[in-house]
Design a protein around this motif. Structure first.
Motif, PDB file in Angstrom:
ATOM      1  N   MET A   1      31.469  31.892 -43.523  1.00 27.45           N
ATOM      2  CA  MET A   1      31.977  33.075 -44.222  1.00 27.45           C
ATOM      3  C   MET A   1      33.250  32.709 -44.966  1.00 27.45           C
ATOM      4  O   MET A   1      34.360  32.860 -44.448  1.00 27.45           O
ATOM      5  CB  MET A   1      32.249  34.194 -43.228  1.00 27.45           C
ATOM      6  CG  MET A   1      30.999  34.706 -42.514  1.00 27.45           C
ATOM      7  SD  MET A   1      31.376  36.115 -41.437  1.00 27.45           S
ATOM      8  CE  MET A   1      32.393  35.288 -40.214  1.00 27.45           C
ATOM      9  N   PRO A   2      33.128  32.192 -46.189  1.00 28.34           N
ATOM     10  CA  PRO A   2      34.323  31.814 -46.940  1.00 28.34           C
ATOM     11  C   PRO A   2      35.184  33.008 -47.319  1.00 28.34           C
ATOM     12  O   PRO A   2      36.386  32.885 -47.518  1.00 28.34           O
ATOM     13  CB  PRO A   2      33.760  31.110 -48.180  1.00 28.34           C
ATOM     14  CG  PRO A   2      32.389  31.668 -48.334  1.00 28.34           C
ATOM     15  CD  PRO A   2      31.892  31.926 -46.952  1.00 28.34           C
ATOM     16  N   THR A   3      34.576  34.206 -47.440  1.00 29.06           N
ATOM     17  CA  THR A   3      35.325  35.393 -47.833  1.00 29.06           C
ATOM     18  C   THR A   3      35.112  36.495 -46.810  1.00 29.06           C
ATOM     19  O   THR A   3      33.974  36.773 -46.407  1.00 29.06           O
ATOM     20  CB  THR A   3      34.866  35.892 -49.215  1.00 29.06           C
ATOM     21  OG1 THR A   3      34.985  34.827 -50.162  1.00 29.06           O
ATOM     22  CG2 THR A   3      35.710  37.061 -49.671  1.00 29.06           C
ATOM     23  N   LEU A   4      36.203  37.120 -46.361  1.00 26.85           N
ATOM     24  CA  LEU A   4      36.140  38.216 -45.407  1.00 26.85           C
ATOM     25  C   LEU A   4      36.723  39.474 -46.041  1.00 26.85           C
ATOM     26  O   LEU A   4      37.673  39.401 -46.828  1.00 26.85           O
ATOM     27  CB  LEU A   4      36.943  37.881 -44.141  1.00 26.85           C
ATOM     28  CG  LEU A   4      36.491  36.671 -43.331  1.00 26.85           C
ATOM     29  CD1 LEU A   4      37.454  36.432 -42.180  1.00 26.85           C
ATOM     30  CD2 LEU A   4      35.083  36.872 -42.796  1.00 26.85           C
ATOM     31  N   TYR A   5      36.154  40.617 -45.697  1.00 25.98           N
ATOM     32  CA  TYR A   5      36.681  41.879 -46.199  1.00 25.98           C
ATOM     33  C   TYR A   5      36.516  42.962 -45.140  1.00 25.98           C
ATOM     34  O   TYR A   5      35.408  43.168 -44.649  1.00 25.98           O
ATOM     35  CB  TYR A   5      35.960  42.300 -47.476  1.00 25.98           C
ATOM     36  CG  TYR A   5      36.523  43.576 -48.062  1.00 25.98           C
ATOM     37  CD1 TYR A   5      37.724  43.558 -48.774  1.00 25.98           C
ATOM     38  CD2 TYR A   5      35.879  44.784 -47.877  1.00 25.98           C
ATOM     39  CE1 TYR A   5      38.254  44.722 -49.304  1.00 25.98           C
ATOM     40  CE2 TYR A   5      36.408  45.947 -48.407  1.00 25.98           C
ATOM     41  CZ  TYR A   5      37.590  45.913 -49.114  1.00 25.98           C
ATOM     42  OH  TYR A   5      38.128  47.067 -49.629  1.00 25.98           O
ATOM     43  N   PRO A   6      37.603  43.638 -44.770  1.00 26.53           N
ATOM     44  CA  PRO A   6      38.993  43.298 -45.077  1.00 26.53           C
ATOM     45  C   PRO A   6      39.363  41.927 -44.501  1.00 26.53           C
ATOM     46  O   PRO A   6      38.715  41.469 -43.562  1.00 26.53           O
ATOM     47  CB  PRO A   6      39.801  44.408 -44.396  1.00 26.53           C
ATOM     48  CG  PRO A   6      38.815  45.497 -44.087  1.00 26.53           C
ATOM     49  CD  PRO A   6      37.508  44.822 -43.897  1.00 26.53           C
ATOM     50  N   ASP A   7      40.397  41.321 -45.020  1.00 29.74           N
ATOM     51  CA  ASP A   7      40.756  39.992 -44.531  1.00 29.74           C
ATOM     52  C   ASP A   7      41.350  40.101 -43.128  1.00 29.74           C
ATOM     53  O   ASP A   7      41.562  41.190 -42.589  1.00 29.74           O
ATOM     54  CB  ASP A   7      41.742  39.304 -45.486  1.00 29.74           C
ATOM     55  CG  ASP A   7      43.023  40.094 -45.690  1.00 29.74           C
ATOM     56  OD1 ASP A   7      43.427  40.831 -44.777  1.00 29.74           O
ATOM     57  OD2 ASP A   7      43.630  39.977 -46.765  1.00 29.74           O
ATOM     58  N   GLN A   8      41.596  38.958 -42.512  1.00 31.78           N
ATOM     59  CA  GLN A   8      42.015  38.934 -41.111  1.00 31.78           C
ATOM     60  C   GLN A   8      43.342  39.668 -40.904  1.00 31.78           C
ATOM     61  O   GLN A   8      43.507  40.394 -39.916  1.00 31.78           O
ATOM     62  CB  GLN A   8      42.140  37.483 -40.641  1.00 31.78           C
ATOM     63  CG  GLN A   8      42.396  37.354 -39.140  1.00 31.78           C
ATOM     64  CD  GLN A   8      42.343  35.912 -38.683  1.00 31.78           C
ATOM     65  OE1 GLN A   8      42.200  35.006 -39.490  1.00 31.78           O
ATOM     66  NE2 GLN A   8      42.448  35.698 -37.390  1.00 31.78           N
ATOM     67  N   ALA A   9      44.275  39.516 -41.835  1.00 28.77           N
ATOM     68  CA  ALA A   9      45.580  40.171 -41.682  1.00 28.77           C
ATOM     69  C   ALA A   9      45.435  41.691 -41.712  1.00 28.77           C
ATOM     70  O   ALA A   9      46.024  42.400 -40.886  1.00 28.77           O
ATOM     71  CB  ALA A   9      46.533  39.703 -42.776  1.00 28.77           C
TER      72      ALA A   9
END
Length: 249
Positions: A1-9
């Motif tokens: 998973m190169p892109t996450l949404y929402p991101d980890q932060a």
């Protein structure tokens, strides 16, 4: 998973809202039926323990309640409240050493300990309340159960939310997001199929959904439309192209 949404932060900021009593996403506020049901469970548990305790002492409910204000009963409840974190720490350590941290019985026991601590808080409040001697027994009984119910709704729900946040992985861990029913941060795909069979996938996201609507009329009647226009849609990442291979039969 190169892109996450929402991101980890962002996800790490969203999760704790489930246990924040001042947030609209607090567990019993966001899930009204859960808090109401948990309050009933606490009342049933308190009645069961209260019945056993009263029968053991040969006293009525209210007499046994008044007798709890004497002796070391309250001290024992306080010790129970403080002992639960220690029991949880020991249970987590032993389960980790034995490789049983994700076992169903361990997860269930952790959740039960959280609720036991919440029930002990309600019991301490009921014992500390100054019950007048002139009040009818049935009034005292109903008020005591009401206090336990409110404790189950508020303290029990908070304990369950903390139990979810303290579970690092597994099914319980996913509840910290699903339990909030977050409207924003929506993602979807648009697909374009070309004449040559090439498929292009567009990963799209909407950071904030519409919340204010107005009634618009046209030739077809009336319908609700966003008051401030449609929400902004953006690409999460570059489109993905899948080229057709082979020949159709």
């Amino acid at each position: 998973m190169p892109t996450l949404y929402p991101d980890q932060a962002d996800s790490q900021l969203l999760g704790p809202r489930l246990a924040n009593p001042f947030s609209q996403y607090w567990l019993p506020i966001r899930n009204p039926g859960f808090g109401l049901s948990l309050g009933i469970v606490h009342v049933i548990a308190a009645l069961t323990l209260w019945t056993v305790f009263s029968a053991f002492r040969g006293e009525s409910f209210v007499d046994s309640l008044r007798s709890l204000t004497r002796g070391n009963t309250l001290l024992l409840i306080v010790i129970l409240i403080l002992a639960v974190p220690l029991l949880l720490a020991v249970l987590s350590l032993v389960a980790r050493l034995l490789g049983l941290a994700k076992a169903g019985i361990v997860v269930f026991t952790r959740g039960a300990l959280y609720q036991l601590s919440a029930l002990a808080v309600s019991a301490a409040v009921v014992i500390l309340l100054p019950w007048p001697n002139g009040w009818p027994d049935v009034v005292i009984l109903l008020l005591a159960l009401a206090a336990v119910y409110l404790g189950g709704w508020a303290v029990g729900s908070e304990a369950f939310a903390l139990f979810i946040l303290a579970t690092p992985s597994g099914e319980v861990s996913t509840w910290k997001m699903s339990g909030q029913s977050i409207e924003d941060h929506k993602g979807f795909l648009r697909l374009h199929l070309a004449a040559d069979g090439t498929l292009t996938v567009y990963p799209l996201v909407v950071d904030t959904v519409c919340r204010d609507w107005q009634l618009a009329r046209n030739d077809d009647g009336a319908r609700l439309v966003p008051q401030s226009g449609l929400p902004a849609v953006r690409l999460l990442e570059e489109p993905i192209t899948i080229t057709r291979k082979g020949t159709a039969p």
